[in-house]
Write an enzyme that holds these catalytic residues in place. Sequence first.
Site, PDB file in Angstrom:
ATOM      1  N   HIS A 105      62.998  28.093 119.481  1.00 34.85           N
ATOM      2  CA  HIS A 105      62.186  27.983 118.268  1.00 34.85           C
ATOM      3  C   HIS A 105      61.649  29.368 117.893  1.00 34.85           C
ATOM      4  O   HIS A 105      60.574  29.767 118.354  1.00 34.85           O
ATOM      5  CB  HIS A 105      61.020  27.026 118.509  1.00 34.85           C
ATOM      6  CG  HIS A 105      61.455  25.635 118.873  1.00 34.85           C
ATOM      7  ND1 HIS A 105      61.964  25.325 120.124  1.00 34.85           N
ATOM      8  CD2 HIS A 105      61.451  24.481 118.159  1.00 34.85           C
ATOM      9  CE1 HIS A 105      62.243  24.032 120.163  1.00 34.85           C
ATOM     10  NE2 HIS A 105      61.946  23.502 118.988  1.00 34.85           N
ATOM     11  N   PRO A 195      54.905  18.481 124.872  1.00 37.42           N
ATOM     12  CA  PRO A 195      54.495  17.306 124.100  1.00 37.42           C
ATOM     13  C   PRO A 195      53.274  17.673 123.252  1.00 37.42           C
ATOM     14  O   PRO A 195      52.224  18.039 123.790  1.00 37.42           O
ATOM     15  CB  PRO A 195      54.145  16.279 125.181  1.00 37.42           C
ATOM     16  CG  PRO A 195      54.894  16.730 126.401  1.00 37.42           C
ATOM     17  CD  PRO A 195      54.888  18.223 126.327  1.00 37.42           C
ATOM     18  N   HIS A 342      62.501  26.652 112.240  1.00 44.39           N
ATOM     19  CA  HIS A 342      61.604  26.053 113.229  1.00 44.39           C
ATOM     20  C   HIS A 342      62.264  25.904 114.595  1.00 44.39           C
ATOM     21  O   HIS A 342      61.728  26.386 115.594  1.00 44.39           O
ATOM     22  CB  HIS A 342      61.121  24.678 112.749  1.00 44.39           C
ATOM     23  CG  HIS A 342      60.389  23.892 113.796  1.00 44.39           C
ATOM     24  ND1 HIS A 342      59.056  24.073 114.058  1.00 44.39           N
ATOM     25  CD2 HIS A 342      60.813  22.932 114.655  1.00 44.39           C
ATOM     26  CE1 HIS A 342      58.685  23.253 115.034  1.00 44.39           C
ATOM     27  NE2 HIS A 342      59.731  22.551 115.406  1.00 44.39           N
ATOM     28  N   GLU A 490      41.484   7.223 126.063  1.00 47.35           N
ATOM     29  CA  GLU A 490      42.233   7.322 127.319  1.00 47.35           C
ATOM     30  C   GLU A 490      43.198   8.509 127.341  1.00 47.35           C
ATOM     31  O   GLU A 490      43.284   9.222 128.346  1.00 47.35           O
ATOM     32  CB  GLU A 490      43.028   6.024 127.565  1.00 47.35           C
ATOM     33  CG  GLU A 490      42.176   4.817 127.864  1.00 47.35           C
ATOM     34  CD  GLU A 490      41.772   4.055 126.614  1.00 47.35           C
ATOM     35  OE1 GLU A 490      41.172   2.977 126.755  1.00 47.35           O
ATOM     36  OE2 GLU A 490      42.075   4.551 125.498  1.00 47.35           O
ATOM     37  N   HIS A 541      41.128  -3.488 137.602  1.00 48.52           N
ATOM     38  CA  HIS A 541      41.681  -4.668 136.930  1.00 48.52           C
ATOM     39  C   HIS A 541      43.206  -4.592 136.989  1.00 48.52           C
ATOM     40  O   HIS A 541      43.892  -4.550 135.978  1.00 48.52           O
ATOM     41  CB  HIS A 541      41.170  -4.771 135.494  1.00 48.52           C
ATOM     42  CG  HIS A 541      39.677  -4.940 135.398  1.00 48.52           C
ATOM     43  ND1 HIS A 541      38.790  -3.987 135.865  1.00 48.52           N
ATOM     44  CD2 HIS A 541      38.922  -5.951 134.900  1.00 48.52           C
ATOM     45  CE1 HIS A 541      37.547  -4.400 135.650  1.00 48.52           C
ATOM     46  NE2 HIS A 541      37.591  -5.587 135.075  1.00 48.52           N
ATOM     47  N   HIS A 553      45.545  -7.689 128.866  1.00 51.34           N
ATOM     48  CA  HIS A 553      44.840  -6.843 129.830  1.00 51.34           C
ATOM     49  C   HIS A 553      45.430  -6.922 131.242  1.00 51.34           C
ATOM     50  O   HIS A 553      44.935  -6.242 132.140  1.00 51.34           O
ATOM     51  CB  HIS A 553      43.359  -7.240 129.888  1.00 51.34           C
ATOM     52  CG  HIS A 553      42.559  -6.761 128.719  1.00 51.34           C
ATOM     53  ND1 HIS A 553      42.944  -6.966 127.412  1.00 51.34           N
ATOM     54  CD2 HIS A 553      41.390  -6.069 128.657  1.00 51.34           C
ATOM     55  CE1 HIS A 553      42.042  -6.440 126.597  1.00 51.34           C
ATOM     56  NE2 HIS A 553      41.098  -5.884 127.321  1.00 51.34           N
TER      57      HIS A 553
END
Length: 743
Positions: A105, A195, A342, A490, A541, A553
Amino acid sequence: MASTASLALSQALLARAISHHASSQSPDHRVSLSARSVPAFSGLKSVAPRVPTSRRRLPTRRLCQVRAAAVETLDATAEASLVEKSINTIRFLAVDAVEKANSGHPGLPMGCAPMGHILYDEVMRYNPKNPYWFNRDRFVLSAGHGCMLQYALLHLAGYDSVQEEDLKNFRQWGSKTPGHPENFETPGVEVTTGPLGQGVANAVGLALAEKHLAARYNKPDIDIIDHYTYVILGDGCQMEGISNEACSLAGHWGLGKLIAFYDDNHISIDGDTDIAFTEDVSKRFEALGWHVIWVKNGNTGYDDIRAAIKEAKAVKDKPTLIKVTTTIGFGSPNKANSYSVHGSALGAKEVDATRKNLGWPYEPLHVPEDVKKHWSHHIPDGAALEAEWNAKFAEYEKKYKEEATELKSIITGELPAGWEKALPTYTPESPAEATRNLSQTCLNALAKVLPGFLGGSADLASSNMTIMKMFGDFQKDTPEERNLRFGVREHGMGAISNGIALHSPGMIPYCATFFVFTDYMRAAIRISALSEAGVIYVMTHDSIGLGEDGPTHQPIEHLASFRAMPNILMLRPADGNETAGAYKVAILNRKRPSILALSRQKLPHLPGSSIEGVEKGGYIISDNSSGNKPDVILIGTGSELEIAAKAAEELRKGGKGVRVVSLVSWELFDEQSDAYKESVFPAAVSARVSIEAGSTFGWEKIVGPKGKAIGIDCFGASAPAGRIYKELGITVEAVIAAAKEVS
């Protein structure tokens, strides 16, 4: 002068820091400990430049002034010319490396070269010969696809990790210049990016660590921790939701030493960003609590960039976003300001046209001598900065011994002696308890003995049980505290934790949510594993055992998916001893993240469970057979280990020789010797039954073709936990039936 003890610690730190790289580097790239003296903690020490003690006297004051004015004019012109030449050097190192690889790039490095030059040549404090010096400024290229910008800067600044040969091998097998920045491959790269959005979130974590440590260890007479975190992010990073999560927290926390450069070039892979991205980024960041500056000419407005950085540093209570409007592929006469520059090489004709356009007569990957000479000052300057800091630390150590000892642990990553003795142990007579509650007991025990231990939850602290009770909340005005409140973010939480972990070897962050919500943060967890960031993921959980909240969940495929991920430990403890063992393993694995899957429901403390067993990944908790020849082996994890143990009791009543194995971590068990594995799972015993309240995917590896895996290969349901277990066949009766079938 550093003490002998400090010197030893320093050598240990440096050896540990470079050990990962040494095996794959050529001899020319290796760092010799014996060739240089090593200062306290911080690695290599270069000889500081001599400061002249006297100067030749000029004939008269007036002559001095006349000459100074003339020289100043000439110097200013020469300096401006050299800056321009240096910036074009950065551009063409990127262009030529991408062209040689026919991959990469080039557009971002060509547009961001002025920012990069000013940061690395004029602003940042670092030592090229010791990329791990503790008090260095940190730089993150969140738009990691433009990594040739960073490689060019590291090369010019004198880092051993990026030699000319490495530039020639850009994106090739085994090179130190991979296609996106990788901290584990290239010393000088702080975090692994690629990412989009992950990098700026990592930078928030780095800046948080600086603010936290400064609040704890700086003294009125000595600022021992004082560095900035700089980041370059692009339009793609801005579009990703993770960047908003992290930058919202950065504004809330008032991270004044975080300065982000937004490469505002209006181009993404699909074309002009107007097709999908038309929001006012500046107003959004102002609403997030950031100070915002706009540099309208990022191509040639060098003084504007300098002034923006100066203004940003003057703002102490807010992070700063410097929006720098640039032209992607600046200098390319036919491809600049288009998506075609790019993500692919310019092509030979356009490279030649760009050389002519920018007046660049040099061969590919050539650094002009005057540019090389100019940048060479960073080697002695960096050594001097480090030596100055070492002297300051020596003074600090004399005045504040207790704090210095803690800070050494954080800098070096050497854990305090006997820390593991703080972990609790249990007997079968101890009251039954959910492993999420047992986890909180471990967290609070470790907080007392590990100075770099801190963390928090994504708005579920009271349910994840992750509060360290002896500390308050890390907030804008209380940065010395160690409980982090991430809010319902999160993904940002995971990436911020990566930044904290990669700030210093002794920073040990944990973060928490419900296990099913790892789906919201999987990209950050994967980067933890890839970048060797030892984050501890406290995930409660963990199964259908959470009951009435239902299938939205209830994790099903999650255990299997993380067992498939490289360089991560998936731990599912069954009781108190195994929970303590899981924490011991997680703390010791500083270059490998750990996920602890913990129960909502109460579980008994099982006979035969142990901390030591967890360290082996799988171990026998009970066995009434002899000669390593059980009739059947029952295998369980977490809450289902109790079911396996109860089934074994019933089978033994019928005369069966039954072995019960806890397989708390497949990864750790795989690392044991063949002899140990045979002692747990003898090859001659094919009668095996596993039980786990999750997907059966992968269990065939353990139970073999003649065994049986009991699990859940459908979504759960909303009902009391006991009813769901019964309806889905996760029962003692099911294990007994399967054991009789296979044996």
